[in-house]
Each structure stands twice: as C-alpha cells, then as structure tokens.
Design an enzyme around this catalytic site. Structure first.
Site, mmCIF file in Angstrom:
data_model
loop_
_atom_site.group_PDB
_atom_site.id
_atom_site.type_symbol
_atom_site.label_atom_id
_atom_site.label_comp_id
_atom_site.label_asym_id
_atom_site.label_seq_id
_atom_site.Cartn_x
_atom_site.Cartn_y
_atom_site.Cartn_z
ATOM 1 N N ASP A 1 0.873 -1.174 0.000
ATOM 2 C CA ASP A 1 0.000 0.000 0.000
ATOM 3 C C ASP A 1 0.910 1.223 0.000
ATOM 4 O O ASP A 1 2.093 1.148 0.365
ATOM 5 C CB ASP A 1 -0.965 0.011 1.186
ATOM 6 C CG ASP A 1 -2.154 0.946 0.928
ATOM 7 O OD1 ASP A 1 -2.077 1.769 -0.013
ATOM 8 O OD2 ASP A 1 -3.156 0.869 1.652
HETATM 9 C C1 BGC Z 1 -4.950 3.390 -0.069
HETATM 10 C C2 BGC Z 1 -5.033 2.413 -1.209
HETATM 11 C C3 BGC Z 1 -4.835 3.124 -2.520
HETATM 12 C C4 BGC Z 1 -3.508 3.841 -2.503
HETATM 13 C C5 BGC Z 1 -3.191 4.587 -3.759
HETATM 14 C C6 BGC Z 1 -3.674 4.223 -0.158
HETATM 15 O O1 BGC Z 1 -3.683 5.238 0.787
HETATM 16 O O2 BGC Z 1 -4.997 2.707 1.165
HETATM 17 O O3 BGC Z 1 -6.269 1.743 -1.181
HETATM 18 O O4 BGC Z 1 -4.921 2.227 -3.579
HETATM 19 O O5 BGC Z 1 -3.519 4.772 -1.430
HETATM 20 O O6 BGC Z 1 -4.023 5.683 -3.931
#
Ligand code: BGC
Length: 736
Positions: free
Chosen positions: A265
């Site tokens: 993530d």
């Molecule tokens: C979120 C993800 C997301 C990523 C990219 C993160 O903060 O938890 O679900 O895909 O950001 O935007």
C-alpha cells in the site's frame, strides 16, 4: 477480434525471430509465459532488476527502458478510474490532473446487489476505461470485512460476510483480467479501521483470520488466479503487513499458490531487507515521490503518523544484495513474478505492437453508463415500506417535498483514494423532477446543512421551512446521510448516528407529515432507532455513483422494483457492535463472531438484519430439496427451492442459504452464509432455484490441527429471504 489478434501475433513473431529463428523468445507470444519471463529475466542487469522492485512516481512501476519493457501504469480504484497524478500540486508533465471516468456505486452498494454477474460487468467497464486511458493496473477490489460499522472505508468493501465478499471479488477479478488489466485485491490483511491505520497492530487469532478476514483473498488467488495483491498498512500479530512472512510467503504463496506480485500500500513499508525477504515485490509509490508525499501528508489532520516508504530504492537494495542480506535469488523471484504478470496480462505484447488499434469502447459511453445505472438500481435496499407508500402513486400523491442536505447533492462515493470524477453526477432531486415532470409538483427545502457545508440561513429557520413545506405537501422525502468528507479514508466515523442534526430534521418532518420517506446515503449502517418507528418508508441508497439520482427515482417511482439486500447488519446501538480502537493495538476478541454471527450468538435483535431488503412484490418459498450428489461420502449437496412471485409486479429475490452445524467440537456460528442466488420473477411466476454446497461449505478452521476440517454429522440448511427471515429448513448429514 480474432482477425485482429492473429496478424498481431504473427507480426511479433516475425519481429522476434533472428537468423536462427528465436533471437528474442521473450518477444514471442507463441512461447509459454514462464519461458518468456525466464528469457527476459536473464537479459536484465542487476540495476534493472532492482529498479523493478520500486515504483517510479505515484502510480507507475519502472519498466526496462533499454529493452522497451513497459512500466505498469496504475490507477485507483475499486469503483472507477481515478486520476493517477500525485495528489499534490500540479501533475507531472504530460499527466492529467483530472481524469473523467464512469463512477460506479460504492463497493458496499455493489455488495447489496448480491449479483456477481453485475459486478463482472462493472469490472469489465472499469478495465475498458483503464485501457482507454492508458492504464493497465487497477487498485481494487477492496475486500476487507466490515468489522465495525464506524470504519471509514466500509463503503469500499462488500460488507461483513466472507462468502458474499468472496463471490463479488472473484467476479470482479475474473472480468478485469479477461480484459488484460491487472486487478489488485486489497488490503491484505485485517485492515478494518482507519484510526491509527498506519501503525496499529491487529491481534487476531489464526482461526478468525482464516474464517473471516482471509477467505476473499484466498478465493481471489485460488479461484480467480488474481494477478496482484496489495498489502495493508497495519501490523498483523506484531509484523507489518508489508513485511509479514507469514502472510506473504507462507499463506499467500505456499498455501494458496499465488503466482503474481505483491504491491505495498502507498507508503506502508518500514524496512528494506525484511520487506523483500518477507515476500514484498513492488514498493509503491516510487522513492522519488516519497519526500513530496510525506510533505503532503503532514498537512492532514493528525499528520498521519506512520506513513513511511522509500525503502526498496535501487541503491538501498544494492548494498544489501552485495552484503548478502538479500540474495540474488530473492530479487530474481520478485522480478520473475512481475514479469510473469506483464506477459500473462498481455501488457508486453500490447507494447510491442503500439500500432495496434485500441480495442476498447472508450470512456463513459452510453453502454457503460447503462451499466452504472443498472448497478445503482440494483444496489438500493428498501428497508421499510408501511402502507405500501412506495412506489409513489401519482393518482394519490400530487405534491412532494424534497428535503435534506442530500437531495440537491448526489453523494457519489465515500472519501479518499476511491473517489472518481465522472462527467456528470445525477442528483436525486433532478432524478425525481425529471420523472415527475407534468405529473407531480415538486418543492425543495434544505432543512439542515451537511456538517462542514455552507448553511444558507440560521438552523432554526431551515428546520421550520422544511417542516412547513412538509405540512403543505402530500408526501415528504428526506434525503439524509453522510458526505465524502464525513465518511471516507483516513478517519473513522465518529458515531453510528446521522451527523448535522439530521435525526431532528427527520423527526420534525415526520411530525409535519405522516407520509414521510427517508432516503439514506451512507457506506455503512446508521442508527435509525430515533425515528424509524415514526416514518413509514426507509430506503438505503448507499453511495450510488454518477447515476445515483436516476436510480433513486427509478426505485421511488417503481420503474425499478427494489431488489437490494443488506450486506451488513444495522445495529440498534454501538453497544451491540464493535468500535475502532484508538490505541497502539486492537485485539479482535470477538474472534469469528463478526456481523450477524455476533448478533445471532448473543441473541441481539438488530435494527435491520443482514440480508434484509424488501420488494414491491412478495415471494413465497416452497419445496425445499436437499440432494446429496455423492451420498456415500456426503460431499456435495444440491439445495433446491421453489420461489414464487406472489404479488402483482415483476421483481427479483435473493435466495440465501445458511448452514448451521448441529453438533461441534469448536463453537461455530448459529448460521453462516454459504450460497445465494438472485432470481428474477414475473408476477405469478415460479422458478426452481438450485445451489450447490460442497464439503468446503461445512468447513471450519480447527485451531488444534491448524487446518480446515469438516466434522461429520448433521447440518441444518436454512433457506431464507434474510438472515432473520428463514423460510425453509432441512437437514443434511455429512459422512466421514
Ligand atoms: C490506499 C489504497 C490506494 C492507494 C493509492 C492508499 O492510501 O490505502 O487503497 O490504492 O492509497 O491511492
């Protein structure tokens, strides 16, 4: 389609053949993927390999420019393509700051359709749009379980049940992969609250992980063969999810056989060697944007402590590879996983023939919009409908008052990374005006301003104006709920109650007009107890995407007969549920008893049970048959049930099958959903619905033997219209 593919394959073949026929096997689409990946791998320098382990920018991997191997271009998220520029200041040169794409209903709304085929259609559109916009990886679906009604991101997932979530995930993933776009099932694992999401340690026993929090990921891997998995921010049993050998190497790869790559993530890594050695393949975002990202996140409330990253940057990896703390084999393995998916997905082949015309319909076409509307229609759940006040009857009702902060505002989705920017966003008030034109007189009053939004007049005036309007009208519809600012990523909801004095608004309107209907926008349950008994109609409309206003009008006027069913239990109070924990650690003490499993076990009456949803028609259940397919071993049982539409309108019913283990050595839930089917029926029509339960349906995770097991013996098979509306019951015996 075929006609187009063959010449392309032939062209690549020719381009890849030298004098001795096979100069560049990796370019040859006729050669098996594993060989192509191996061939490409051996051509890469150490530096090129190391670069593949971290991103370049906010939403891209590195690729290998020297050989023309493309980077993976990503975009959020589960319910439509989101802009991929970094959410700070201006976009990088050439990258659009804002991208328009079709906005589908939130995951929870799709969960309420109980229609995996529809989820497949949605995922196909998202994939088509991804390709049309030059993207080839989508950061979704979100399959985390709704453990607490207050989780800010409940709206993204498919609710509280692992089976329902699994079915939706498998459908989504298969449909997206069929288009050659990489889905990313997320967030692995036990990411169930936003409070301290970047640092919290989730203590959860193995059985609970296996039975509640992992099944959707497992189905994604074992059934759909998912190409990419995103790890979560939190720690699981003491180890960061991004460097958790038990989750990544042991469970995901060894036990389930995952062949794709794990992506972290965004800014969730905390080390170099432990992360790579635990099985992380691709750190996102790129180390080159980490400083800017950290800077940006400082400005968020609380400063978001715990966001971290930039550890798999080439030079950092190089030192550890040279010193032997990360082996070359480990690096090769990660690179191999990424290359494998670049081949399987067709990304490499598509890039080798850039002149190939785009075989995608484009973005936000009429056909794609129609799917967004169908999805929104099927998402809506009719929770209550006394006196059959709905659908609206223009013979009896002439003046309608639209009231509330969500009437003139379409709440597209929850806040955060899943937010999509559609070309248009249809408001409920416009949907109703359009439908009522020439038939009904429609008036509007705000009633109360949404928390954080502009209040055009003093609160008392707004409330009085709304009540007066309701008094003068034949019927009042109050549009309440949340906004993306109040329910979304980075924060949990503060309470189960509606914000901004909306409870008072509903009560004031209900006092003024006994024909009051409440329409809720929320991504998770709300407390309805203060006013549910005072209003004859309640509609849960979640966040419905760009077609929200049309779909709400479709349901209120009966152009679409509501068929949605709750994918989450609505508790009467937070005392009956679990709240996010504001502490360094959260222990999932309730174990597997999450959602209706908890309400059943403690015998608590919910406000609305899991699986509940009314229709404008009625359905009768009869003729339950349980047919063991392999009687000797009792391994598979076919459940047959006749469902009849006993009303006067066409409609759809979701038949739900729960099992209950009659005798067990380890406590099991009172009921567990194991099959369901949505069936469409004309008035008077009957259909035989059949569903299969296999041995896995009877399984539980036995902590003593550390494996899944089914205990032979008797199982109740409960067939119903909700988890608390069981219509038929049968008994099935599982033999050794
Ligand atoms: C979120 C993800 C997301 C990523 C990219 C993160 O903060 O938890 O679900 O895909 O950001 O935007």
């Amino acid at each position: 389609m075929r006609l187009l593919v063959l010449p392309v394959a032939a062209a690549i073949l020719l381009a890849s053949c030298g004098e001795n026929g096979i100069r560049d096997p990796w370019k040859n689409p006729k050669i098996a993927v594993e060989r192509r990946a191996e061939d490409l791998l051996r051509r890469l320098t150490t530096e090129e390999k190391l670069d593949l382990l971290s991103g370049d920018g906010f939403m891209s991997s590195h690729g290998v420019p020297r050989l023309g191997v493309p980077a993976i271009k990503m975009a959020d998220g589960p319910v439509g393509i989101r802009t991929w520029a970094m959410p700070v200041s201006p976009a990088r040169p050439g990258e659009p700051q804002t991208v328009h794409a079709t906005a589908f209903p939130a995951g929870i709304a799709m969960g309420a359709t109980w229609n995996p085929d529809l989820v497949a259609q949605e995922a196909q559109v998202i994939a088509q749009e991804a390709l049309a916009l030059g993207r080839n990886q989508v950061l979704g679906p979100t399959v985390n379980i709704a453990r607490t009604p207050l989780w800010g991101r409940n709206f993204e997932g498919y609710g509280e049940d692992p089976w329902l979530t699994s079915r939706m995930a498998v459908s989504y993933i298969e449909a997206m992969q069929a288009e050659g776009v990489i889905p990313t099932v997320k967030h692995f694992a036990a990411n169930n609250q936003e409070t301290r999401r970047n640092t919290i340690n989730v203590q959860v026993d193995q059985r609970t992980l296996e039975e509640i929090y992992l099944p959707a990921f497992r189905a994604a891997v074992e059934e759909a063969g998912v190409w990419s998995v995103m790890s979560s921010y939190n720690k699981v049993n003491g180890a960061w999810a991004a460097e958790n050998p038990n989750l990544l190497n042991e469970i995901l790869r060894k036990r389930w056989g995952f062949k794709g790559y794990v992506v972290s993530d965004w800014a969730s890594t905390h080390s170099t060697a432990p992360t790579v050695n635990a099985g992380m393949d691709l750190e996102m975002p790129g180390p080159n944007v980490m400083p800017a990202l950290k800077d940006l996140l400082k400005n968020f409330p609380g400063g978001n402590p715990g966001f971290d990253g930039g550890y798999l940057e080439r030079s950092k990896l190089k030192v550890l590879v040279d010193s032997g703390q990360i082996t070359k084999e480990t690096v090769d393995e990660s690179v191999r996983r990424i290359l494998r998916i670049l081949f399987i997905s067709g990304i490499i082949d598509r890039s080798l023939t850039p002149e190939t015309p785009k075989e995608t319909p484009g973005v936000d076409t009429p056909a794609q919009r129609a799917i967004a509307r169908k999805a929104a229609d099927q998402s809506i759940v009719l929770l209550k409908n006394e006196r059959n006040l709905l659908p609206l009857d223009p013979q009896k009702i002439h003046t309608v008052a639209l009231i509330g902060p969500n009437a003139e505002f379409n709440r597209l989705g929850g806040g955060g990374s899943s937010a999509v920017n559609p070309d248009y966003s249809w408001k409920p008030a416009d949907g109703i005006r359009e439908r009522a034109a020439g038939k009904l007189q429609i008036n509007y009053a705000l009633g109360v301003a949404m928390e954080g939004e502009k209040e055009p007049a003093p609160a008392a005036n707004l409330l009085k104006e709304a009540a007066d309007l309701a008094t003068r009208s034949d019927l009042a519809i109050v549009f309440v709920g949340f906004s993306a600012a109040l329910e979304g990523e980075m924060a949990d909801r503060k309470s189960l109650s509606l914000p901004a004095g909306q409870d008072d608004l509903i009560q004031a309107v209900a006092r003024a007009n006994k024909n009051t209907i409440v329409v809720i926008n929320s991504g998770s349950p709300v407390d309805v107890t203060k006013w549910a008994s005072q209003v004859p109609g309640i509609v849960e409309a979640w966040y419905l995407g760009q077609e929200g206003g049309h779909a709400i009008a479709d349901v209120l006027f009966g152009d679409y007969n509501p068929s949605g069913k709750l994918p989450v239990t609505f508790p009467k109070s937070m005392a009956d549920s679990f709240a996010p924990v504001d502490a360094p650690e959260v222990e999932y003490k309730e174990g597997i008893f999450v959602g209706y499993r908890h309400f059943d076990r403690k015998n608590i009456e919910p406000a609305f049970p899991f699986g509940h949803g009314l229709s404008y028609t009625t359905f009768a259940y009869s003729d339950l048959t349980l047919t063991p397919v392999s009687p000797r071993y009792g391994q598979t049982v076919t459940v047959g049930v006749k469902v009849t539409n006993t009303g006067s309108r066409a409609g759809a019913e979701v038949v739900q099958v729960y099992i209950h283990d009659v005798k067990f050595s380890v406590e099991r839930p009172v009921k567990e959903l194991k099959a369901f089917q949505r069936v469409e029926l004309k008035p008077g029509e009957s259909k035989l619905v059949t569903m299969t339960l296999d041995r896995h349906s009877m399984w539980f995770y036995d902590p003593l033997v550390k494996d899944w097991a089914a205990e032979p013996g008797e199982f109740d098979v409960l067939v119903g219209a909700s988890s608390r509306d069981i219509r038929l019951k049968g008994l099935f015996t599982l033999y050794e």
